[in-house]
Design an enzyme around this catalytic site. Structure first.
Site, PDB file in Angstrom:
ATOM      1  CB  SER A 152      43.304  36.336  42.623  1.00 35.24           C
ATOM      2  OG  SER A 152      42.013  36.067  41.879  1.00 35.24           O
ATOM      3  CG  ASP A 171      40.074  31.560  47.698  1.00 32.50           C
ATOM      4  OD1 ASP A 171      39.230  31.795  47.093  1.00 32.50           O
ATOM      5  OD2 ASP A 171      41.169  31.921  47.155  1.00 32.50           O
ATOM      6  CG  HIS A 193      40.480  35.295  46.584  1.00 35.45           C
ATOM      7  ND1 HIS A 193      41.291  34.200  46.236  1.00 35.45           N
ATOM      8  CD2 HIS A 193      40.357  36.508  45.590  1.00 35.45           C
ATOM      9  CE1 HIS A 193      41.678  34.374  44.899  1.00 35.45           C
ATOM     10  NE2 HIS A 193      41.321  35.879  44.582  1.00 35.45           N
TER      11      HIS A 193
HETATM   12  N1  LIG Z   1      37.289  42.038  49.292  1.00 33.71           N
HETATM   13  C1  LIG Z   1      37.676  41.737  47.814  1.00 33.71           C
HETATM   14  C2  LIG Z   1      37.285  40.047  47.907  1.00 33.71           C
HETATM   15  C3  LIG Z   1      37.609  39.596  46.721  1.00 33.71           C
HETATM   16  C4  LIG Z   1      39.067  39.477  46.440  1.00 33.71           C
HETATM   17  O1  LIG Z   1      39.703  39.304  47.093  1.00 33.71           O
HETATM   18  N2  LIG Z   1      39.242  39.904  45.029  1.00 33.71           N
HETATM   19  C5  LIG Z   1      40.713  40.040  44.990  1.00 33.71           C
HETATM   20  C6  LIG Z   1      40.692  40.052  43.375  1.00 33.71           C
HETATM   21  S1  LIG Z   1      39.974  38.425  42.856  1.00 33.71           S
HETATM   22  C7  LIG Z   1      40.804  37.724  41.490  1.00 33.71           C
HETATM   23  O2  LIG Z   1      41.540  38.170  40.844  1.00 33.71           O
HETATM   24  C8  LIG Z   1      41.286  41.265  45.106  1.00 33.71           C
HETATM   25  O3  LIG Z   1      42.456  41.504  45.128  1.00 33.71           O
HETATM   26  N3  LIG Z   1      40.479  42.369  45.482  1.00 33.71           N
HETATM   27  C9  LIG Z   1      40.911  43.792  45.833  1.00 33.71           C
HETATM   28  C10 LIG Z   1      41.353  43.757  47.404  1.00 33.71           C
HETATM   29  O4  LIG Z   1      42.131  44.623  47.705  1.00 33.71           O
HETATM   30  O5  LIG Z   1      40.819  42.897  48.232  1.00 33.71           O
HETATM   31  C11 LIG Z   1      36.659  42.140  47.071  1.00 33.71           C
HETATM   32  O6  LIG Z   1      35.340  42.293  47.080  1.00 33.71           O
HETATM   33  O7  LIG Z   1      37.314  42.777  46.146  1.00 33.71           O
END
Ligand SMILES: N[C@@H](CCC(=O)N[C@@H](CSC=O)C(=O)NCC(=O)O)C(=O)O
Length: 280
Positions: free
Chosen positions: A151, A227, A260
């Protein structure tokens, strides 16, 4: 400079360690995690860097990335830095939003006050932490490094890799932001860290770097079709088109049903490590 060991845990025939040190780049304490497989005395092991996404600390990929079995099999060190400076006096987003400020350093050197005091993540990733690893981990083979990320960190891996093609033998990304100039997360971050002159953003935009002549032997990107950020923020078509126009080799794989998060990242982690192994 000394490293403080916060934890050291046996796993997959190696040791997963969390370190803290005082960073000269960010002028704050910084934490990072390192997995080192067991190895013979004097052995030198390649180093894979993993840059994490918004909201993350080194813990996210360390606990959910499922990289250790493959790294142990190949004898790879896996380094996961933090995503921003933290602590007393480090400014955050005015509304503590998750897309700017703390845990959202975007791997840039901020030039705009008040962020320019501490937000020097580019220097930290490109110069300081590699020096720390080389000095403190004698088993690290700094002539064999590669980089991947997720990401915001996927974009970090692409841009750090594109700016440093001689340092990294492989560059790959999971669900990366592809063009900071062309998505709301990137526009907010670049304006906040660098100011409104978009010509200053280009060195932090993967597609702009490619359009401006940066090249890698090849790039691997995996992206989930389900995603939640694919249309609004990630826009993999921008990278596909920029690479096609520039003649930059890209393997872009779109996977039905994957969202994602780290269930997606961990599913394809082994593929990425195998792809890096062919190049390290
Ligand atoms: N559960 C997550 C969903 C969104 C997500 O996957 N966020 C990413 C980063 S988004 C762009 O940089 C992430 O790595 N989150 C941390 C995780 O451990 O999933 C959420 O709401 O954070």
């Amino acid at each position: 400079m000394t490293l403080e060991t916060l934890s050291a845990i046996r796993s997959h025939g190696g040791t997963q360690t969390l370190y803290r040190h005082m960073s000269t780049s960010t002028k704050t304490p910084m934490e990072f995690s390192v997995f080192v497989p067991d190895h013979e005395d004097g052995a030198k092991l390649p180093v894979i860097w993993f840059l994490s996404g918004l909201t993350c600390t080194p813990a996210n990929v360390t606990e959910k990335g499922e990289f250790r079995a493959a790294c142990a099999r190949h004898g790879f060190i896996f380094v996961a830095p933090d995503t921003s400076p933290r602590g007393d006096g480090v400014p955050d987003d005015a509304e503590a939003a998750r897309d700017f400020g703390l845990a959202a350093g975007f791997y840039v050197n901020a030039t705009r006050a008040p962020f320019s005091e501490h937000y020097h993540m580019r220097d930290y990733i490109e110069t300081e932490l590699p020096d720390v690893i080389a000095r403190e981990l004698p088993c690290a083979d700094m002539s064999r490094q590669s980089i991947m990320g997720h990401s915001m960190g996927g974009h970090g891996a692409l841009t750090v890799g594109l700016r440093n093609p001689d340092r990294f033998k492989a560059v790959s990304a999971f669900a990366p932001i592809n063009s900071t100039i062309n998505c709301p997360w990137g526009q907010k971050a670049m304006a906040g860290y660098l100011g409104d002159d978009q010509s200053k953003w280009e060195e932090y935009d993967a597609c702009a770097l490619i359009k401006n002549g940066a090249r890698l032997p090849d790039i691997l990107v995996d992206q989930g079709a389900a995603d939640e950020y694919i249309e609004t923020e990630l826009k993999p078509d921008l990278l596909r088109d920029a690479c096609a126009e520039a003649g930059q080799p890209l393997t872009l794989r779109i996977h039905d049903g994957y969202n994602h998060g780290y269930y997606f990242v961990s599913t394809f982690m082994n593929d990425h490590i195998e792809w890096h192994a062919e190049r390290l």
